[in-house]
Design an enzyme around this catalytic site. Structure first.
Site, mmCIF file in Angstrom:
data_model
loop_
_atom_site.group_PDB
_atom_site.id
_atom_site.type_symbol
_atom_site.label_atom_id
_atom_site.label_comp_id
_atom_site.label_asym_id
_atom_site.label_seq_id
_atom_site.Cartn_x
_atom_site.Cartn_y
_atom_site.Cartn_z
ATOM 1 N N HIS A 1 -51.303 -14.445 -15.675
ATOM 2 C CA HIS A 1 -50.772 -15.473 -16.586
ATOM 3 C C HIS A 1 -51.228 -16.879 -16.207
ATOM 4 O O HIS A 1 -50.899 -17.829 -16.908
ATOM 5 C CB HIS A 1 -49.239 -15.458 -16.587
ATOM 6 C CG HIS A 1 -48.644 -14.425 -17.484
ATOM 7 N ND1 HIS A 1 -48.685 -14.526 -18.872
ATOM 8 C CD2 HIS A 1 -47.984 -13.282 -17.219
ATOM 9 C CE1 HIS A 1 -48.074 -13.491 -19.394
ATOM 10 N NE2 HIS A 1 -47.637 -12.705 -18.432
ATOM 11 N N LYS B 1 -55.517 -11.413 -21.446
ATOM 12 C CA LYS B 1 -54.671 -12.562 -21.815
ATOM 13 C C LYS B 1 -55.554 -13.742 -22.234
ATOM 14 O O LYS B 1 -56.143 -13.696 -23.302
ATOM 15 C CB LYS B 1 -53.701 -12.871 -20.669
ATOM 16 C CG LYS B 1 -52.649 -11.757 -20.528
ATOM 17 C CD LYS B 1 -51.550 -12.049 -19.545
ATOM 18 C CE LYS B 1 -50.484 -10.973 -19.649
ATOM 19 N NZ LYS B 1 -50.371 -10.128 -18.454
ATOM 20 N N SER C 1 -43.813 -14.486 -15.423
ATOM 21 C CA SER C 1 -43.929 -14.491 -16.889
ATOM 22 C C SER C 1 -42.635 -14.828 -17.607
ATOM 23 O O SER C 1 -42.673 -15.212 -18.765
ATOM 24 C CB SER C 1 -44.444 -13.140 -17.367
ATOM 25 O OG SER C 1 -43.482 -12.147 -17.090
#
Ligand SMILES: *Cc1c(COP(=O)(O)O)cnc(C)c1O
Length: 401
Positions: free
Chosen positions: A214, A245, A186
């Site tokens: 992610h 997310k 990240s």
């Protein structure tokens, strides 16, 4: 005579002051609108948001909100139970099935968050006879999950295949070996080299777990994550991920992979056994989201187009950007104070970003991290690039060409 709490209170006050003095105190910044690419702050200021994990722009999507409302109407508000007592609805089974289809895996188990998925994945599967070989930059939840498991721990330098190979050699002493990596890291936005990891896993007889938090919805031609990007769909044993997310950003996590692994987690994974079921609204919206992404790659295409455009223009403007293969763009400033000053000046220009410095990133590696969304319109990306260029010039951070 002080009470126990008075003594403890003094201790906490000193610790909190030390955090403040070190410049590490985290303040919450308050938003007074839905999460989106345009947000309104509590001050009333309207800004463009470049620091949410809202990769596909679904956080305030009307269809998702409708799907959540519909599921609440048909299936109620809360489950008041864990899954195995009376907390499983048809909706939960449907969501588990669509997630498995999305990743090309055999079965899925839902959790309240990916933090729980990672916290509950190692201990039921491995014991002191086994080895976990973990990337040094893996997410905190993986580190905590590994701590809860008795397996022998090995750590390799971030995405460093020589280091991984050395650790795999050392781990030959154990019975089963599991390599664990984030799909996208990240802070830099780099993608784990899953092709090379897979080759080493074959050579040294190891299994693989990838945390796609992610990368899911982002990486790979159709956003199926790193297993798509490296042509390894169905070839890693365990994938974990979040619904918090790209997939709408509410809450929820999952582990998806080999069916026997998922079956064992349903029997023994503590955050699954001892924590409440996901609420129908979240599950209904999740089913809608994965169904939509099955029918169309429009959002993933838009995200890739936006990211390429943004990174290109920022490089042209003279910024020092970490090579990214995701929707994370790290603008390197190196100096901690500079990262904070720059973020503050950008906010004056209506650009909402976050500066990161030690200990979140290594010392001397301070940066502003931007996250691009499929929902950013071209003129919004341009506005951000212009603001960065203006502020960058004022602060003298642009490379001279
Ligand atoms: C965000 C994140 C998590 C935590 O996900 P939650 O669902 O918010 O708990 C876990 N792993 C990685 C790699 C993440 O980026």
């Amino acid at each position: 005579m002080q009470t126990i709490y008075q003594t403890f209170q003094k201790h906490l006050a000193e610790e909190l002051e030390a955090i403040q003095a070190a410049g590490l105190y985290k303040n919450e910044r308050i938003i007074a609108s839905p999460q989106s690419v345009d947000i309104t702050l509590q001050s009333g200021q309207k800004v463009l948001n470049f620091c949410a994990n809202n990769y596909l722009g679904l956080s305030d999507n009307k269809e998702l909100v409708n799907a959540a409302c519909k599921a609440m109407e048909s299936h109620g508000y809360g489950m008041s139970s864990v899954r195995f007592i009376c907390g499983t609805q048809d909706l939960h089974k449907q969501l588990e099935a669509v997630i498995a289809r999305f990743f090309g895996t055999e079965d899925t188990i839902l959790y309240a968050a990916c933090f729980d998925a990672n916290g509950g994945v190692f201990e039921p599967l491995l014991d002191e006879n086994d080895a976990i070989i973990s990337d040094a930059l893996n997410h905190a939840s993986i580190i905590d999950g590994v701590r809860l498991c008795k397996a022998v721990r090995y750590r390799y330098a971030n995405a460093d295949m020589q280091s991984l190979e050395e650790q795999l050699q050392a781990a030959q002493a154990q019975r089963f070996r599991l390599i664990v990596t984030d799909g996208v890291f990240s802070m830099d936005g780099n993608v784990a080299p899953l092709d090379k990891i897979h080759a080493l896993a074959q050579k040294y007889n190891a299994m693989i777990m990838v945390d796609e938090s992610h990368s899911a919805g982002v990486v790979g031609k159709t956003g199926r994550g790193t297993t798509e990007a490296f042509n390894l769909r169905g070839k890693v044993e365990i994938i974990t991920g979040t619904l918090g997310k790209a997939f709408g950003g509410a809450i929820g996590g999952f582990t998806t992979g080999r069916k026997e692994i998922i079956a064992m987690l349903r029997q023994r994974s503590r955050p699954y056994l001892f924590s409440n079921s996901l609420p129908p609204a979240v599950v209904g919206a999740g089913i809608y989201t994965f169904g939509y992404l099955e029918r169309s790659s429009e959002l993933q295409n838009k995200l890739h187009e936006n990211t390429d455009y943004f990174v290109d223009r920022m490089l042209q403007a003279g910024f020092d950007i970490k090579p990214t293969q995701s929707a994370i763009c790290a603008v390197m400033l190196y100096d901690a104070k500079l990262s904070q000053d720059m973020a503050a000046k950008l906010l004056e220009e209506g650009i909402y970003v976050a500066g990161f410095y030690y200990p979140v990133v290594p010392k001397g590696q301070a940066r502003i991290r931007l996250q691009i969304s499929a929902a950013h319109r071209r003129e919004q990306l341009d506005k951000c690039i212009q603001a960065f260029t203006k502020v960058g010039r004022e602060l003298g951070v642009l490379k001279k060409n």
